[in-house]
Design an enzyme around this catalytic site. Sequence first.
Site, PDB file in Angstrom:
ATOM      1  N   TYR A  26     -12.462  -3.804 -18.601  1.00  0.00           N
ATOM      2  CA  TYR A  26     -12.407  -2.586 -17.790  1.00  0.00           C
ATOM      3  C   TYR A  26     -11.437  -2.789 -16.631  1.00  0.00           C
ATOM      4  O   TYR A  26     -11.732  -2.514 -15.478  1.00  0.00           O
ATOM      5  CB  TYR A  26     -13.802  -2.210 -17.281  1.00  0.00           C
ATOM      6  N   GLY A  27     -10.246  -3.301 -16.977  1.00  0.00           N
ATOM      7  CA  GLY A  27      -9.202  -3.474 -15.979  1.00  0.00           C
ATOM      8  C   GLY A  27      -8.280  -2.278 -15.959  1.00  0.00           C
ATOM      9  O   GLY A  27      -8.694  -1.143 -16.192  1.00  0.00           O
ATOM     10  N   SER A  28      -6.990  -2.529 -15.724  1.00  0.00           N
ATOM     11  CA  SER A  28      -6.003  -1.453 -15.586  1.00  0.00           C
ATOM     12  C   SER A  28      -5.989  -0.524 -16.786  1.00  0.00           C
ATOM     13  O   SER A  28      -6.127   0.693 -16.654  1.00  0.00           O
ATOM     14  CB  SER A  28      -4.611  -2.055 -15.381  1.00  0.00           C
ATOM     15  N   GLN A  29      -5.835  -1.080 -17.984  1.00  0.00           N
ATOM     16  CA  GLN A  29      -5.796  -0.244 -19.177  1.00  0.00           C
ATOM     17  C   GLN A  29      -7.192   0.190 -19.613  1.00  0.00           C
ATOM     18  O   GLN A  29      -7.388   1.314 -20.077  1.00  0.00           O
ATOM     19  CB  GLN A  29      -5.103  -0.992 -20.318  1.00  0.00           C
ATOM     20  N   SER A  54     -16.361  -6.175 -13.013  1.00  0.00           N
ATOM     21  CA  SER A  54     -15.960  -4.823 -13.406  1.00  0.00           C
ATOM     22  C   SER A  54     -17.138  -3.959 -13.843  1.00  0.00           C
ATOM     23  O   SER A  54     -16.997  -2.739 -13.975  1.00  0.00           O
ATOM     24  CB  SER A  54     -14.941  -4.894 -14.553  1.00  0.00           C
ATOM     25  N   THR A  85      -5.024 -14.365 -23.094  1.00  0.00           N
ATOM     26  CA  THR A  85      -5.520 -15.728 -23.253  1.00  0.00           C
ATOM     27  C   THR A  85      -7.032 -15.796 -23.447  1.00  0.00           C
ATOM     28  O   THR A  85      -7.567 -16.860 -23.768  1.00  0.00           O
ATOM     29  CB  THR A  85      -5.120 -16.581 -22.036  1.00  0.00           C
ATOM     30  N   HIS A 109      -1.920  -4.944 -27.068  1.00  0.00           N
ATOM     31  CA  HIS A 109      -0.744  -5.820 -27.129  1.00  0.00           C
ATOM     32  C   HIS A 109      -0.902  -6.686 -28.367  1.00  0.00           C
ATOM     33  O   HIS A 109      -2.017  -7.039 -28.751  1.00  0.00           O
ATOM     34  CB  HIS A 109      -0.660  -6.667 -25.857  1.00  0.00           C
ATOM     35  N   GLU A 196       9.675  -9.488 -20.349  1.00  0.00           N
ATOM     36  CA  GLU A 196       8.997 -10.115 -19.217  1.00  0.00           C
ATOM     37  C   GLU A 196       9.704 -11.388 -18.777  1.00  0.00           C
ATOM     38  O   GLU A 196       9.936 -11.610 -17.583  1.00  0.00           O
ATOM     39  CB  GLU A 196       7.555 -10.442 -19.596  1.00  0.00           C
ATOM     40  N   GLU A 228      18.728  -7.733   1.714  1.00  0.00           N
ATOM     41  CA  GLU A 228      19.810  -7.419   0.778  1.00  0.00           C
ATOM     42  C   GLU A 228      19.499  -7.787  -0.672  1.00  0.00           C
ATOM     43  O   GLU A 228      19.982  -7.119  -1.591  1.00  0.00           O
ATOM     44  CB  GLU A 228      21.106  -8.114   1.224  1.00  0.00           C
TER      45      GLU A 228
END
EC number: 1.1.1.86
Length: 337
Positions: A26-29, A54, A85, A109, A196, A228
Site C-alpha cells: 500500500y505504497g505509492s502505486q 501502511s 527485492t 514491474h 534508471e 548552476e
Amino acid sequence: MAIELFYDADADLSIIQGRKVAIIGYGSQGHAHAQNLRDSGVEVVIGLREGSKSAEKAKEAGFEVKTTAEAAAWANLIMILAPDTSQASIFTNDVEPNLNEGDALFFGHGLNIHFDLIKPADNIIVGMVAPKGPGHLVRRQFVDGKGVPCLIAIDQDPTGDAQALALSYASAIGGGRAGIIPTTFEAETVTDLFGEQAVLCGGTEELVKTGFEVLTEAGYEPEMAYFEVLHELKLIVDLMFEGGITNMNYSVSDTAEFGGYLSGPRVINADTKERMKDILTDIQDGTFTKRLIANVENGNTELEGLRAKYAEHPIEETGAKLRDLMSWVKNPLTETA
C-alpha cells in the site's frame, strides 16, 4: 514501428469487476490502484505483512486489511506492488501456497518474472499493468476524470483471455482514458532499468556531481556551482517534459542553446555511448539483477555502503543549506513530507 493503443472502448470493465482483487503493498502505486479499482466497482482488499506501518493508512481509506497470505487466499487476482527485492519471498511464502488454477498474478514491474525470480505454475495467468506515472498522479488524474497511460504485458495465458483481463484492469485504474500500450515483460524490465541506471538516476547524478566538482575545483563558490548544475536542472527537465528537447532549446536563451549544441557532444560522446551499451548488456544478461539479489541476501550491505558514500559528497551539504533559504522547496532531510 507504431505502438498499438487501446482505450476504454476497447476494454470490458465487467471482467475485472467479476474478480476479487488483492493489492499486495500500500505504497505509492498500491494506494492508487486500490482506490481507483474500488471506484470502478471492483472488490478490493489490501494484503500487508503483520505490523506494516501502511495498515493504518489503508484502514483509514476504508479498506479491509489482511495478511498477505490471507489476502492471496481470498482473491482470484493478486497484484504485487511490493518492492522488487521483497517480491520473491512474498510469492514463495504467502502467495504461491494460496494460488488456484485460473487465478491471475499481476505485477507493476516485470523484473521478478523476466529474470525467473518468481515462477508461477503454468495454470496461473501472469500479467503486468504498469502506469507510467507515480501513484499520486494516477489517483489524482482518475479523480479528475482523466488517466495516466498504462503498459500491459502477458507472460502466461492458460485461459486465452489474459489480455482482456489486463485491459480491463488498466481501464479500471484510469489507463484507458489516456492510452493502454501493450508491451512485453522483457521490454518493460530492460528499458526501465536502463533508463534508471544510465540516464535518470545514475547518469544524471554523476553528471551533476562532476559538474559541481569541476566548478568548485576551479575556485568557484560551492553555492554558485550548486545553483548552476543542480538547482536549475528542474527548469530544464520541466521544459523537456512538457514539449520535448526542441521545446527546451526554443525556451532557453540563444547563448544557452548555442553552447549546448557545441559542448553537449563533448561531454556525452561516442565513448559514453559505448559504456551505456555495456550497462544495457549487464541488464539484459542478468548481471545487474544477480548483484541486486546478492546485495539483499547479504543484508543490503553493498547498498548501505554506497548510500553512505554518496551522501558524503559536498554537493549535499551545500544543497541542504541553500534549500533552507527557499520556502517553496521541500527539503526531505529537514521536513516531513
